[in-house]
Design a protein around this motif. Structure first.
Motif, PDB file in Angstrom:
ATOM      1  N   ARG A   1      37.610 -15.413 -24.460  1.00  0.00           N
ATOM      2  CA  ARG A   1      38.298 -16.495 -24.150  1.00  0.00           C
ATOM      3  C   ARG A   1      39.649 -16.416 -24.794  1.00  0.00           C
ATOM      4  NH1 ARG A   1      35.104 -21.663 -24.921  1.00  0.00           N
ATOM      5  NH2 ARG A   1      33.468 -20.652 -24.029  1.00  0.00           N
ATOM      6  N   ALA A   2      39.447 -15.677 -26.220  1.00  0.00           N
ATOM      7  CA  ALA A   2      40.738 -15.670 -27.091  1.00  0.00           C
ATOM      8  C   ALA A   2      41.436 -14.553 -26.680  1.00  0.00           C
ATOM      9  CB  ALA A   2      40.196 -15.552 -28.632  1.00  0.00           C
TER      10      ALA A   2
ATOM     11  N   CYS B   1      40.521 -11.383 -26.043  1.00  0.00           N
ATOM     12  CA  CYS B   1      40.298 -10.005 -26.616  1.00  0.00           C
ATOM     13  C   CYS B   1      39.477  -9.278 -25.427  1.00  0.00           C
ATOM     14  CB  CYS B   1      39.416 -10.288 -27.825  1.00  0.00           C
ATOM     15  SG  CYS B   1      40.402 -10.833 -29.044  1.00  0.00           S
TER      16      CYS B   1
ATOM     17  N   LEU C   1      38.924 -14.901 -36.024  1.00  0.00           N
ATOM     18  CA  LEU C   1      39.714 -15.826 -35.239  1.00  0.00           C
ATOM     19  C   LEU C   1      40.895 -16.422 -35.873  1.00  0.00           C
ATOM     20  CD1 LEU C   1      36.792 -17.680 -33.341  1.00  0.00           C
ATOM     21  CD2 LEU C   1      38.177 -16.053 -32.185  1.00  0.00           C
TER      22      LEU C   1
ATOM     23  N   VAL D   1      43.859 -12.996 -34.634  1.00  0.00           N
ATOM     24  CA  VAL D   1      44.048 -13.508 -33.434  1.00  0.00           C
ATOM     25  C   VAL D   1      45.396 -14.127 -33.391  1.00  0.00           C
ATOM     26  CG1 VAL D   1      43.637 -14.700 -31.343  1.00  0.00           C
ATOM     27  CG2 VAL D   1      41.596 -13.502 -32.517  1.00  0.00           C
TER      28      VAL D   1
ATOM     29  N   TYR E   1      45.708 -18.295 -32.133  1.00  0.00           N
ATOM     30  CA  TYR E   1      44.400 -18.641 -31.787  1.00  0.00           C
ATOM     31  C   TYR E   1      44.381 -20.422 -31.811  1.00  0.00           C
ATOM     32  CZ  TYR E   1      39.622 -19.771 -31.252  1.00  0.00           C
ATOM     33  OH  TYR E   1      38.241 -20.063 -30.946  1.00  0.00           O
ATOM     34  N   SER E   2      43.917 -21.152 -30.654  1.00  0.00           N
ATOM     35  CA  SER E   2      43.968 -22.467 -30.631  1.00  0.00           C
ATOM     36  C   SER E   2      42.343 -22.642 -30.582  1.00  0.00           C
ATOM     37  CB  SER E   2      44.701 -23.154 -29.579  1.00  0.00           C
ATOM     38  OG  SER E   2      44.131 -22.733 -28.346  1.00  0.00           O
TER      39      SER E   2
END
Lengths: 1004, 379
Positions: free
Chosen positions: A747-748, A750, A834, A838, A841-842
C-alpha cells in the motif's frame, strides 16, 4: 578452614556459600583490587549475623561486611568471610515521618527509603549516583555523599543511632552520648563500659590534635570520624563509626535522620570557557543556596559524543567548555524558579558572566542529570582511548581552592601524560577523575605510585582530603599520615583496636593498610590467556579477556527499578545473577583461580544459566557489558563436543522443527495441544508443563506469498524494492503478521520480495551457544541477500530479536565483511522503514489507546522511538510500558527449569501493566516471545505493529468492554484448533512417526 | 564485492568401510575392504560438492581424523572458487606430516569436493570444465584378473567379460611363486579371449630386477600391452634399466603421491604409461597436472582405479588411453558408471556426477554423522 562452612551452615538460616563460584563473584568490588574471599554468608536477620560471627570468631576468620559492593578504594574485597546483607536484610524497619527518622537494615537500598520518604516530602540527603542500588550498610561504612550533600550533609551527619556487633560478639546500640550517660556506661563496666572508657581516654588524648589537624571542609571523608567523639559533637559513637569501612564493627541496624526534600526543583546550567573558570565561581554560586552544584568538563562531553550517548540531550547544554549544573529547590515551582532567577541576575552582574540556561520541565531536568550521572560510563571505556581507572577519583579541597586545584591537577596529569576528564561535586570541592593509569606493567605501576605521591601532596598542601566521597580502603590509606600526621594515624589504630582488638575486621584496609600496589586486580603479572573465540569483540580490542574486564563494578545491574537490566537479579537478588556477578565470574575464569576449569567451568555456567540474554545490559549498563554475547560465547565452548540439554535442540533449532511441522501443521498442533501427548512433547523438548506450545499456522507466510495472485498495485512502476524478512516466528506461527506487513508495504508503494531460500537468522541458536551453526546461517543469508543488498533494497524485519542479529551479532561475528555491514545498515523495523525510508508516507488513522511494549533487544539497540512516533502520527494515544523484560526472552521462559524466573520477571512490570490496561486498549508488542508471554499469562492478546497498521482506518469505534484485539483483529484473536476424536488415534501413531521422522530429519 | 554464495559454510567428513568378501589379492597384499573417507562441502548458496579418497582396507581412520581435526576446520568460510589456492594452503598446513599417501588421500577428498562444487556452481559437467578433450575413454577390466582367483574362474570370468559385457581389454595380476603358473594363467586367458583383446599384466611391485627381466621375457609371448609395476615403485633406476630389456610398455604411477614424483619418473624415462591415482596424488588438481606433464613428454596416461572418478580426469585430457574397471564402489552408489561397450562415459550432470546412496552409506558408516544426506534436491 574447611569446617567453617559446615559450622556456619549448622547455625545459620541464611545462605552459606563457600564454593569457588561464589568466592570468585565476590573477589573484587568496584576498585582496582582483587582478593578472593574465604566464603560468603547471606544472613537472614540480626540473630543470623550474631550466630555467623560466633562461628567466624571460633575459627579466627577475618570478616568483611559488604553492602552493594561498589567501593572504589578496595575496602570491599578481602580474604575474609564476606557478610552480604543485600539479599535478605533489606528491610525498611520503621519510617517515622513525624520524628523524621527511619530505621533500616544494612542491606536496604537507598532509593527504597527515599521513595517511601518522598511521599512525606522527606529524604535521606546523601545520594550517591548509585542511589538506586547502594545500601545503607555500604553508605554507613563509606560515609557516602552525593549531589544533595550540599543540602543535607554526608552520611555521618544523617546517622543517629547504630545497632552494631563487634567481632567478639558484643551487640551494642550506640549513638550520641551525654556526659552522664557516658559515666553510667563506663561505670556499668563490662565490654561496653570498657569500650566507652577507652573511647573517652582516646578522645581526651587526641582532642586538640583532632581539632587542629582535621581539615574543615565539606568533604573530609578520609580517616575515621574521631571528631564525632569531641564534646562539642556530643560523643557520638554511632557517627564515629560511620566511615570506618567495616574495619571496626558490623552494622546490624541503623537509625537515620531524614530532611525536608523540596518537592519542586529548578535546574540552571552555566557554561564557562573551561572547567577551571567554572570552578572559580563555585563559592559565588553556593551563596545562592542551591540544593546541588555539580561541575563537568568538555572531555567528558567528548567521551559521550564518541560513545554516542544521549546525542539529543547534549544539545541541551549551553555554549562552553566547562559547565556548572546548579539545582534549586522550593516548596513551589515559583519558589525554586525565583531562586534560580535570582542567581541568574546576580551572575549577569558579575564580570565574565557565563552562558546560562534555565530548565523547568521535569523531563529536561532528568536528561541533564542523566548527562552528569553518565560520567563513569563516558570516561571508563571510550573507543580508541586507553581504559581509565579509579585510584585518584574523589579527592576534595576547600571549594574556594577548587579552581586552583583543578589547574594544578591538570598540570600534574600533563606531567605524567595522563589524559582524563574532570567533573564532580564542585559545590563541595570534590573532584571525580578516572585516570588512564597503566596497571598492567611494572613501569606503569611505578608511574601510578609516583603520581599518587605527588597528587596527595598537592591535595594536602591545599588543605584538602585524599578522599572526598569513596573512602580510603586500600588506595588512599597508605597516605593518611600525610594528611593527618603520624599521631592521628596512631589514634585511628587505637580506635580500631578498641573495637577489634584481634584485628579481624576487614584487615589491611584504612589502618595498617596494604600498599596501593598490592592486591591489584590486573597488576604487572596480568596475562590473560588469548582465547580463540567465535565473536570478535571489535569494541574490546578483539579480545574476550578485555571484554570480561569491561565491568567497572558500579553495580547498575543491581537496581530494582527502571530500565531492563538485570531481570534475573531482580528476581533472585543474588550477585551471581547480576550482570556484574557474571562479568566477574568470566574475568575470574580467565584468572584460573579459584575458577580452574576454564570454558568448562560449571560455576560460570550456573551463573549464566538464568541470564535471559535480553541484552538489557548492552543497553543500560554504563560501560555496555554485553552479557548475552558473552553467554553465547561461553556456552559454545562449554558444550564443545558435548551434548547440550534437550531444550537446546528443541528450541535452538526451532527453524528446522517449524519447517518440518509446516508439512502437517494440524497434526502437530493436535499433538501439541492434546492432554497426554502435549505433556509428553513438552517433557521431551524440555518445555515447562505450564506453558502451551505455540501453534503452527495452517499455511506459512511464504506459502501464502508464493501462491497469491499479485496485488494489482504491486505492478506499478517504479516501485521501491523491499525485502521482507520471513522470520521463523512470523512465517510458521503468525503468518498473519507478515501478511499484514506485506499489504502495508505494498500500500505504501513498495515491491515486496522474499529471500530465494528458506532462511533463519538463527536467533535461538545464540541462547544455547550454537555459534558455528549461527555463523553458517548468517553466511547463507548474506549469500542469498547479496543481489538485493547490492541493489540497495531495504530489509524489513518484523521480529525485533531477528533484527538485533543483523544489527549486533552479525557485525560482531563478521566485523570486516562489507556485505555484513550493508545488511546491518539496510535492515530496519517496519516502523523505521515507513517513517524514514518511504518518501511521503502517510500513516493511516487509528484513534485508539495503545500500550506499546518494546522487546528487550529493540530497547537495547535503539529503542521503540519509531514505533511510538508512527503510532502517534496515526492519532493513537500511546503509553510506552515502563520498560522491563517480559520474562519470556525468546525460548528462556519456555524452558522447564526457567519457568519460575520467567514468570517472576514478567510480573515485575509488563504483566501487571497489561492486566491494568482497559479492555479497549490495544497492546502492541513486536516481539513474538513478548506476545506469547502476554497471551499465556494474562489472557489478553498482544498484536504486532503490522496488525495495528492493518486495522487502522476502520470506521466503527471500539467498544469499551471487550478486548480491543478481538474487535479490531478478529482473525488474529480467534485461533482455535479442534481436536477431533478420530485425531486421537492419529496422534498416537503420529507421535511415534513424528519422533522417528524428526530424528531422521534432524540427523540429515 | 566478493561473491558470498561461494563461501564454504559446511564441511563434513565421514568414513565408510565396505568389506570385500571374499578378499581380493595381488602379488603382495590382501584387499579386505574398501574404505572411503568422504567429504561434503556446502557453500553459502546451499550448493554441495562431494569428494572422497579410498584405501584398500586400512588407515581410513587416520585419514578421517586428519580431515576432521586439521583440514576441514581450515576450509570453513574460504572462497570455494579458489580451488588451487585453497589446496595449496591446506597442503602447507600439513606439510610437516610428510607428503605421503595419508596426507594426499585426505587432501584429495577435499580437492575432489571443491572441483565437484566448481562444476555444480558452473552448471557444467566437470570433465568439460577441466578441458573436455573427449567424451569417452576405453575401459580395461581388472576385476576378472585377481591373483587369488582359481584358474577356471579366471578364464570363465574373462570370457564372460569379453563376450557378454563387451570389454576389449583385461588386466591380469601376475606374481605367482612359479613363473610357469603365471604363464599358464595368461596363456589360458589369451586362448579364451582371442588375439584381438588387449591384455596387460600387473606384478604389483613384487619382483626384483633379475626376476622381472626373466619373467617378462617369458610373458612377452602372449602379446601383452603393458607390464605394470614389475619393480618397487621407488626403484626408478630399475625401471629405466628394465626398459632396455623389454619391448613391453612399463606402466605405473598408482604408488606415486605427488606431481613431483611423476616429473622424476618422466625425466628418468622410467615409465611408458603413467597411471596417476586421483586419491593418492592428492586430488583432481594434481591428477590433471600429472596428465599434462605426461602429455608434454608425449606419454599416455591411464588413471588408476576408481573408474567413476577417473573417467572425469581421463576425458578432460587428450593423452588418456584407458581407465580401470573395478566396480568396487557400486554398492554405495545410486547408479553405476556409464558404460557403452568397452567405453566409459562421464556423467553429464554438473560436477563429477557421482551420487552416493545415503541408506547404503549409513549401512557401512564407521565415523561421522551417521546419516548425512549427500545427494539432496539441490542438485
Amino acid at each position: 578452614m574447611g569446617d567453617i562452612a559446615k559450622d556456619l551452615r549448622r547455625v545459620m538460616r541464611g545462605d552459606v556459600r563457600f564454593d569457588r563460584g561464589s568466592r570468585a563473584a565476590y573477589a573484587t568490588d568496584a576498585s582496582n583490587y582483587r582478593q578472593v574471599p574465604i566464603g560468603v554468608v547471606l544472613p537472614r536477620d540480626a540473630a543470623d549475623v550474631v550466630a555467623a560471627m560466633d562461628v567466624c570468631r571460633q575459627h579466627d576468620a577475618p570478616v568483611l561486611p559488604r553492602g552493594g559492593g561498589t567501593s572504589l578504594a578496595g575496602q570491599c574485597c578481602n580474604v575474609a568471610v564476606v557478610f552480604d546483607f543485600t539479599k535478605y536484610m533489606r528491610r525498611l524497619v520503621v519510617l517515622d515521618p513525624e520524628r523524621r527518622r527511619a530505621r533500616v537494615e544494612p542491606g536496604l537500598v537507598l532509593d527504597t527509603l527515599r521513595d517511601a520518604a518522598e511521599r512525606h516530602h522527606l529524604t535521606f540527603a546523601p545520594d550517591p549516583s548509585t542511589h538506586n542500588h547502594c545500601t545503607f550498610g555500604g553508605m554507613i561504612g563509606n560515609n557516602a555523599c552525593g549531589v544533595h550533600s550540599v543540602m543535607g550533609g554526608n552520611t555521618v551527619d544523617n546517622v543517629e543511632e547504630l545497632e552494631i556487633l563487634t567481632y567478639d560478639g558484643s551487640r551494642l546500640r550506640v549513638g550520641a552520648t551525654s556526659d552522664s550517660e557516658l559515666e553510667a556506661i563506663v561505670h556499668a563496666g563490662g565490654r561496653r563500659g570498657q569500650i566507652y572508657a577507652a573511647l573517652k581516654s582516646l578522645r581526651d588524648k587526641y582532642a586538640d590534635l583532632i581539632r587542629s589537624r582535621y581539615p574543615k571542609i565539606p568533604r573530609r571523608i578520609s580517616g575515621y570520624n574521631l571528631d564525632q567523639l569531641l564534646p562539642e559533637n556530643g560523643f557520638h559513637v554511632a557517627r564515629a563509626l560511620v566511615g570506618t569501612e567495616g574495619t571496626c564493627v558490623t552494622v546490624i541496624e541503623a537509625t537515620t535522620r531524614l530532611v525536608h526534600s523540596p518537592p519542586y526543583k529548578s535546574l540552571l546550567v552555566l557554561g564557562y570557557p573551561d572547567v577551571y573558570r567554572a570552578a572559580d565561581h563555585v563559592v559565588e554560586l553556593m551563596a545562592c543556596g542551591p540544593t546541588g552544584l555539580e561541575g563537568l568538563d568538555d572531555r567528558l562531553i567528548d567521551g559521550m559524543k564518541k560513545l554516542n550517548m544521549h546525542p539529543q540531550d547534549l544539545r541541551l547544554l549551553p555554549e562552553g567548555g566547562g559547565w556548572l549544573v546548579v539545582e534549586f529547590g522550593g516548596d513551589s515551582k515559583a519558589e525554586s524558579d525565583d531562586k534560580a532567577r535570582a542567581a541568574i541576575a546576580a551572575l549577569k552582574a558579575s564580570p565574565a558572566a557565563p552562558t546560562m540556561k534555565l530548565y523547568d520541565d521535569r523531563r529536561t531536568e532528568k536528561l541533564i542529570w542523566k548527562i552528569r550521572e553518565s560520567g563513569l560510563g563516558a570516561t571508563a571505556r571510550v573507543p580508541g582511548q586507553a581504559p581509565t581507572w579509579e585510584g585518584w577519583e574523589d579527592s576534595a579541597v576547600p571549594p574556594a581552592s577548587l579552581g586552583r586545584y583543578l589547574r594544578e591537577l591538570r598540570r600534574l596529569f600533563d606531567r605524567y601524560q595522563y589524559a582524563c576528564s574532570l567533573y564532580g561535586h564542585f559545590g563541595q570541592g570534590c573532584v571525580h577523575t578516572r585516570i588512564d593509569f597503566d596497571l598492567e606493567s611494572q613501569s606503569g605501576i611505578d608511574r601510578y605510585k609516583a603520581f599518587m605521591d605527588d597528587a596527595t601532596d598537592l591535595v594536602v598542601s591545599l588543605g584538602g582530603s585524599l578522599s572526598g566521597e569513596h573512602g580510603d580502603g586500600q588506595s588512599k590509606a597508605q597516605f593518611l599520615s600525610k594528611m593527618f600526621g603520624p599521631e592521628l594515624v596512631e589514634a585511628f589504630r587505637e580506635f580500631k583496636t578498641i573495637w577489634d582488638p584481634r584485628g579481624r575486621m576487614n584487615p589491611g584496609k584504612v589502618v595498617n593498610p596494604y600498599r596501593i600496589d598490592q592486591n591489584l586486580r590486573l597488576g604487572a603479572s596480568y596475562r590473560p590467556p588469548r582465547l580463540a573465540t567465535h565473536f570478535t569483540f571489535p569494541d574490546d580490542r578483539r579480545s574476550f579477556a578485555f571484554a570480561t574486564a569491561r565491568c567497572v563494578g558500579i553495580g547498575e545491574c543491581r537496581r530494582d527499578h527502571d530500565g531492563t537490566m538485570c531481570p534475573s537479579y531482580r528476581v533472585t537478588h543474588d550477585e551471581e545473577h547480576s550482570t556484574r556477578g557474571r562479568a566477574r565470574l568470566l574475568f575470574e575464569m580467565l584468572e584460573g583461580e579459584p575458577l580452574t576449569r576454564g570454558w568448562r567451568d560449571d560455576h560460570v555456567r550456573e551463573a549464566l544459566d538464568l541470564c535471559l540474554a535480553c541484552k538489557g545490559c548492552k543497553g543500560d549498563c554504563p560501560v555496555k557489558v554485553d552479557m548475552a554475547t558473552y553467554k553465547a560465547e561461553f556456552l559454545s565452548h562449554y558444550y564443545e563436543k558435548r551434548i547440550r540439554p534437550r531444550s537446546a535442540y528443541a528450541m535452538g533449532f526451532i527453524h528446522r522443527w517449524a519447517r518440518l511441522a509446516s508439512y502437517a501443521p494440524r497434526i502437530v498442533n493436535a499433538i501439541a495441544r492434546a492432554p497426554l501427548t502435549s505433556n509428553l512433547a513438552k517433557a521431551v523438548a524440555g518445555i515447562a508443563q505450564q506453558r502451551s506450545i505455540p501453534s503452527f499456522a495452517d499455511r506459512t507466510f511464504v506459502q501464502w506469498f508464493r501462491s497469491r495472485t499479485v496485488h494489482p498495485d504491486a505492478a506499478r512502476l517504479p516501485a521501491q524494492k523491499v525485502l521482507l524478512w520471513p522470520d521463523t516466528f512470523n512465517n510458521y506461527f503468525h503468518p498473519d503478521t507478515a501478511i499484514a506487513a506485506t499489504e502495508i508495504l505494498e500500500r505504501a508503494g513498495c515491491e515486496v520480495v522474499l529471500p530465494a531460500r528458506s532462511l533463519c537468522c538463527g536467533r535461538p541458536l545464540y541462547d544455547y551457544g550454537f555459534l558455528r551453526r549461527a555463523r553458517r546461517m548468517l553466511l547463507e543469508i548474506l549469500a542469498d541477500l547479496q543481489p538485493h543488498l547490492e541493489d540497495n533494497a531495504s530489509v524489513v524485519v518484523l521480529e525485533p530479536s531477528c533484527l538485533a542479529v543483523f544489527h549486533d551479532e552479525l557485525l560482531n561475528l563478521f566485523p570486516d565483511d562489507a556485505l555484513a555491514k550493508r545488511l546491518a545498515q539496510q535492515s530496519c523495523s517496519l516502523a523505521e522503514f515507513l517513517m524514514t525510508r518511504v518518501q511521503g508516507y502517510s500513516a493511516p488513522r487509528l484513534s485508539q489507546s495503545i500500550l506499546l511494549h518494546g522487546h528487550c533487544h529493540q530497547k537495547a539497540l535503539g529503542g521503540v522511538g519509531h514505533e511510538e512516533c508512527l503510532l502517534k502520527e496515526m492519532g493513537a494515544t500511546v503509553t510506552v510500558s515502563d520498560s522491563g523484560c517480559c520474562g519470556m526472552a525468546g525460548s528462556f521462559g519456555f524452558e522447564a527449569n526457567h519457568y519460575d524466573v520467567s514468570i517472576n520477571v514478567g510480573e515485575l512490570v509488563l504483566l501487571p501493566a497489561v492486566r491494568a490496561a482497559s479492555p479497549d486498549t490495544l497492546i502492541v508488542a513486536d516481539g513474538f516471545s513478548c506476545r506469547e508471554q502476554v497471551e499465556q499469562c494474562t489472557g489478553r492478546r498482544a498484536v504486532h505493529l503490522a496488525h495495528a497498521l492493518k486495522a487502522a482506518g476502520r470506521e466503527s469505534a471500539v467498544q469499551k468492554d471487550r478486548p480491543a484485539e478481538e474487535q479490531m483483529l478478529p482473525a488474529v484473536a480467534r485461533r482455535t484448533f479442534p481436536v477431533e476424536l478420530a485425531a486421537t488415534v492419529l496422534i498416537g501413531a503420529g507421535v511415534t512417526l513424528g519422533a522417528l521422522g524428526a530424528w531422521q530429519w534432524w540427523r540429515r | 564485492m566478493a561473491d558470498h554464495g561461494a563461501l564454504i559454510v559446511g564441511a563434513e567428513a565421514r568414513l565408510i568401510r565396505i568389506p570385500v568378501d571374499p578378499p581380493r589379492g595381488d602379488a603382495i597384499q590382501q584387499f579386505a575392504a574398501l574404505e572411503l573417507p568422504i567429504v561434503e562441502l556446502t557453500d553459502a548458496a546451499g550448493r554441495r560438492g562431494i569428494g572422497f579418497g579410498y584405501t584398500i582396507g586400512n588407515g581410513g581412520t587416520a585419514i578421517h581424523s586428519l580431515l576432521r581435526d586439521e583440514l576441514l576446520p581450515a576450509v570453513l568460510e574460504q572462497d570455494a572458487r579458489r580451488t588451487v589456492g585453497l589446496m595449496r594452503q591446506l597442503t602447507k598446513r600439513i606439510h610437516a606430516l610428510t607428503p605421503g599417501c595419508i596426507s594426499s588421500t585426505a587432501l584429495a577428498a577435499i580437492d575432489v569436493a571443491l572441483w565437484d562444487l566448481a562444476g555444480v556452481r558452473a552448471g557444467t559437467p566437470l570433465y568439460l570444465l577441466l578441458g573436455g578433450a573427449t567424451d569417452r575413454v576405453r575401459l580395461y577390466n581388472t576385476h576378472v584378473g585377481w591373483l587369488n582367483r582359481p584358474l577356471e574362474e579366471l578364464v570363465a570370468l574373462s570370457d564372460e567379460a569379453v563376450r557378454r559385457d563387451g570389454f576389449q581389454a583385461l588386466k591380469l595380476k601376475v606374481g605367482k611363486p612359479d613363473i610357469d603358473e603365471d604363464c599358464e594363467r595368461v596363456a589360458k586367458v589369451r586362448e579364451a579371449v582371442g588375439p584381438h583383446t588387449t591384455l596387460m599384466v600387473d606384478a604389483n611391485q613384487s619382483w626384483s630386477i633379475d626376476t622381472a627381466i626373466t619373467r617378462i621375457r617369458r610373458l612377452e609371448a602372449y602379446d601383452l600391452y603393458w607390464i605394470e609395476e614389475p619393480l618397487e615403485a621407488t626403484d626408478l633406476d630399475g625401471f629405466a634399466r628394465l626398459g632396455q630389456h623389454t619391448a613391453l610398455a612399463r606402466a605405473g604411477g598408482e604408488s606415486l603421491y605427488s606431481v613431483a614424483a611423476f616429473h622424476e619418473c618422466i625425466r628418468r624415462g622410467a615409465l611408458d604409461v603413467l597411471q596417476p591415482d586421483v586419491a593418492r596424488i592428492g586430488g583432481i588438481t594434481n591428477a590433471i597436472a600429472a596428465c599434462h606433464l605426461a602429455a608434454a613428454a608425449n606419454l599416455p596416461v591411464a588413471p588408476h582405479v576408481s573408474p567413476e572418478l577417473s573417467v572425469t580426469v581421463a576425458c578432460a585430457v587428450a593423452n588418456s588411453v584407458f581407465v580401470e574397471y573395478i566396480p568396487q564402489m557400486e554398492i554405495v552408489l545410486r547408479r553405476p558408471i556409464r558404460r557403452q561397450g568397452e567405453f566409459a562415459l562421464p556423467f553429464e550432470e554438473p560436477g563429477h556426477g557421482i551420487q552416493f546412496d545415503d541408506a547404503a552409506l549409513d549401512r557401512f558408516a564407521v565415523h561421522g554423522s551417521a546419516s548425512r544426506t549427500f545427494q539432496q534436491s539441490h542438485r
